[in-house]
Enzyme design. Structure first.
Site, mmCIF file in Angstrom:
data_model
loop_
_atom_site.group_PDB
_atom_site.id
_atom_site.type_symbol
_atom_site.label_atom_id
_atom_site.label_comp_id
_atom_site.label_asym_id
_atom_site.label_seq_id
_atom_site.Cartn_x
_atom_site.Cartn_y
_atom_site.Cartn_z
ATOM 1 N N ASP A 100 0.836 -1.309 -0.024
ATOM 2 C CA ASP A 100 0.009 -0.009 0.001
ATOM 3 C C ASP A 100 1.073 1.273 -0.152
ATOM 4 O O ASP A 100 1.637 1.320 0.847
ATOM 5 C CB ASP A 100 -1.122 0.014 1.208
ATOM 6 C CG ASP A 100 -2.281 0.560 0.934
ATOM 7 O OD1 ASP A 100 -2.450 1.475 0.076
ATOM 8 O OD2 ASP A 100 -3.258 -0.164 1.255
ATOM 9 N N ASP A 197 -2.869 4.343 -2.302
ATOM 10 C CA ASP A 197 -4.102 5.248 -1.325
ATOM 11 C C ASP A 197 -4.558 6.470 -1.901
ATOM 12 O O ASP A 197 -3.639 7.310 -2.123
ATOM 13 C CB ASP A 197 -3.608 4.983 -0.066
ATOM 14 C CG ASP A 197 -4.873 5.534 0.859
ATOM 15 O OD1 ASP A 197 -5.880 4.853 0.977
ATOM 16 O OD2 ASP A 197 -4.671 6.616 1.257
ATOM 17 N N GLU A 254 -6.473 3.924 -5.984
ATOM 18 C CA GLU A 254 -7.653 4.182 -5.240
ATOM 19 C C GLU A 254 -8.136 5.409 -5.937
ATOM 20 O O GLU A 254 -7.474 6.520 -5.864
ATOM 21 C CB GLU A 254 -7.426 4.263 -3.935
ATOM 22 C CG GLU A 254 -9.086 4.274 -3.150
ATOM 23 C CD GLU A 254 -8.751 4.454 -1.808
ATOM 24 O OE1 GLU A 254 -9.724 4.217 -0.996
ATOM 25 O OE2 GLU A 254 -7.629 5.056 -1.088
ATOM 26 N N HIS A 328 -11.089 -3.259 3.062
ATOM 27 C CA HIS A 328 -10.690 -2.837 4.674
ATOM 28 C C HIS A 328 -11.765 -1.663 4.915
ATOM 29 O O HIS A 328 -11.792 -1.534 6.262
ATOM 30 C CB HIS A 328 -9.591 -2.691 5.046
ATOM 31 C CG HIS A 328 -8.765 -1.462 4.116
ATOM 32 N ND1 HIS A 328 -8.516 -1.603 2.616
ATOM 33 C CD2 HIS A 328 -8.366 -0.246 4.384
ATOM 34 C CE1 HIS A 328 -8.165 -0.349 2.253
ATOM 35 N NE2 HIS A 328 -8.052 0.302 3.275
ATOM 36 N N ASP A 329 -12.185 -0.995 3.936
ATOM 37 C CA ASP A 329 -13.114 0.182 4.294
ATOM 38 C C ASP A 329 -14.510 0.005 4.049
ATOM 39 O O ASP A 329 -15.085 0.859 4.026
ATOM 40 C CB ASP A 329 -12.645 1.384 3.236
ATOM 41 C CG ASP A 329 -11.309 1.959 3.813
ATOM 42 O OD1 ASP A 329 -10.978 1.993 4.801
ATOM 43 O OD2 ASP A 329 -10.605 2.585 2.727
#
Length: 556
Positions: A100, A197, A254, A328-329
């Protein structure tokens, strides 16, 4: 490298949230050695790539997305030697690892920021975004204003997320050079790429315009001035030219608040920016006036429209899709899009896997999705750890909302739904740790766990193994054209994938009520590749029934 045969187009990615995957030393936190101990599980599942959520040194205000040192491992997770061993053993099993990359912002404990606060003349001051007065109405994603005052400089700095996550100033070429050095550091270690991210937010509109006030929020949305900002493509092309293009890797960005048409320039093969992006169009379909923390169900016709738009647009621009139901979100896939109640959980989990994995793109499995793990319902807000959830709870409570209503929103959408520890077996703490887990385990672990499902030929886990094998068997999954069928049907999700030699039909009932669905004549004798019910396919699809058929094209 020929983009048409890129390895990441034929790969299946497994996302690991390291704190919650497996604890090797009994301290209650998952760690790198725990991941290493479970590599054989991932190898058996058949995945090609592991995406690790942030493993860098961090104060953990936002579970690792506030980074204080990009070149050190978070001590809770292990050491650099542990990571090197994990990478080596994963590669020996044919599994790649992507990390990430969080470079829209750092931690406020990062040395760059501690220096930047010392004064306007400090060489690191311009690494961040400072204003003498608050220039707009932007709010933080986690609640409150997006601007924080610092007494030492008598200025405000921008933070799109927590105040402990100051945004980097990408206008400064020194910042971009620092990021390139971080990339090189990890790529020289041999990692296989990056998930980036909120990478589409790195270029801010220099006018810093006010954003619209939506979803009953006290502040304006910053997306109007940040999403796909004026220099973002320039920055990504520079990153690709200077570093990324020199390695055989995959990149996924993302891309919040980015439409399919806006995403095309990021992913088109001739643009040399990213391989693919994570979009959120399907994640926003169940929002209401309170935004994410809604209790709505997604309307199937809306979902099909969004998925089709992305399939068509990426195919036409020679781009590539990231396929996912959860991460994860987000809430657990089977709880949000399927039916977590028995007897429907297993069937609906398989149905969702069938629909997603047969589309064009790279599928992402979030840890536990292959088991059909569900959302959790902790009785007390004190049992939750996520900063977004806790801030939302406090904010709504102060606004006069009823506790029961707020908790129902938490049960539906809290990020901690995805972060409860991986359910390995029916022993204490689901076999995740011998200590006290950092976040409570979902109480249903005795029924839903990897050990049990590995032994059950009819489990969600075994079904996912078959889905992954199918993707590696037929080229049509990689190259075939997507065509949606029955776009107005509010219960059936059906589509075809076609290349010069082969045609696939996926037909699924998205609801618990039976659905009439007669197969066209040319499909009556087609081969059944995968089916989540036993027996023949009838003219009526049973609850959450999903089937995939294959036939050779005539004359080919």
């Amino acid at each position: 490298m020929n983009n048409q045969t890129a390895w990441w187009k034929k790969s299946v990615v497994y996302q690991i949230y390291p704190k919650s995957f497996y604890d090797s030393d009994g301290d209650g936190f998952g760690d790198l050695n725990g991941i290493r101990e479970k590599l054989s599980y991932l190898e058996k599942l058949g995945v090609d790539v592991i995406w690790l959520n942030p493993i860098y040194e961090s104060p953990q205000v936002d579970n690792g997305y506030d980074i204080s040192n990009y070149k050190k491992i978070e001590p809770q997770l292990g050491t650099m030697e542990d990571f090197d061993m994990l990478l080596k053993e994963a590669h020996e099993k044919g599994i790649r690892i992507i990390l990430d990359l969080v470079v829209n912002h750092t931690s406020d404990k990062h040395p760059w920021f501690t220096e930047a606060k010392k004064g306007k003349e400090n060489p690191y001051h311009d690494y961040y975004i400072w204003k003498d007065t608050i220039p707009n109405n932007w709010g933080s994603s986690f609640g409150g204003p997006a601007w924080e005052y610092v007494e030492e400089t008598a200025q405000y700095y921008l933070h799109l997320f927590a105040k402990e996550q100051p945004d980097l100033n990408w206008e400064n070429p020194k910042v971009r050079k620092e990021v390139q050095e971080i990339l090189r550091f990890w790529l020289e270690k041999g990692i296989d790429g990056f998930r980036m991210d909120v990478i589409t937010l790195i270029s801010k509109d220099p006018a810093y315009p006010d954003g619209p006030v939506i979803q009953n929020k006290a502040y304006g949305s910053y997306y109007a001035g940040c999403a796909s900002g004026p220099r973002v493509h320039e920055y990504l092309q520079e990153m690709n030219r200077e570093v990324l293009s020199k390695y055989d890797i995959m990149t996924v960005g993302e891309a919040p608040h980015t439409s399919a048409d806006e995403a095309a320039p990021y992913t088109a093969s001739d643009r040399h920016e990213l391989n693919m992006v994570f979009h959120f169009d399907h994640m926003h379909l169940d929002y209401d006036e309170n935004g994410k923390y809604a209790k709505n169900r997604v309307k199937l016709t809306d979902l099909k429209e969004v998925m089709t738009k992305w399939q068509d647009t990426m195919h036409e621009c020679d781009g590539w899709n990231s396929l996912y139901w959860s991460n994860h979100d987000q809430a657990r896939a089977v709880s949000r899009f399927g039916n977590e109640s028995e007897p429907y959980r297993v069937k609906s989990a398989k149905m969702l896997g069938t629909i997603l994995h047969m589309m064009q793109g790279t599928p992402y499995i979030y840890e536990g999705e292959e088991l059909g793990m569900t959302n959790v319902r902790f009785d007390r807000i004190e049992d939750y750890r996520d900063i977004e959830t806790l801030n939302m709870y406090r904010g709504r409570l102060e606004a006069g909302a009823e506790k029961e209503d707020i908790m129902n929103a938490v049960y539906a959408k809290s990020r901690d739904n995805a972060r409860t520890p991986m359910q390995w077996n029916a022993q204490d703490n689901a076999g995740f740790t011998t200590g006290i887990p950092w976040l409570g385990v979902n109480p249903n672990y005795k029924e839903i766990n990897a050990e049990k499902e590995s032994k059950d030929p009819d489990s969600v886990y075994q079904f996912y193994r078959r889905l992954i094998r199918l993707r590696k068997t037929y080229p049509v999954f990689t190259d075939g054209k997507f065509e949606l069928l029955l776009p107005e049907d509010e219960q059936i999700f059906a589509y075809t994938r076609t290349d010069r030699e082969t045609e696939l039909l996926v037909c699924a009932n998205f609801m618990k009520e039976p659905a009439k669905c007669s197969l066209p004549a040319q499909w009556q004798d087609a081969e059944i590749l995968i089916h989540n019910y036993k027996g023949a396919v009838a003219d009526e699809l049973r609850p959450y029934e999903a089937v995939m058929l294959l036939r050779k094209r005539q004359g080919k």
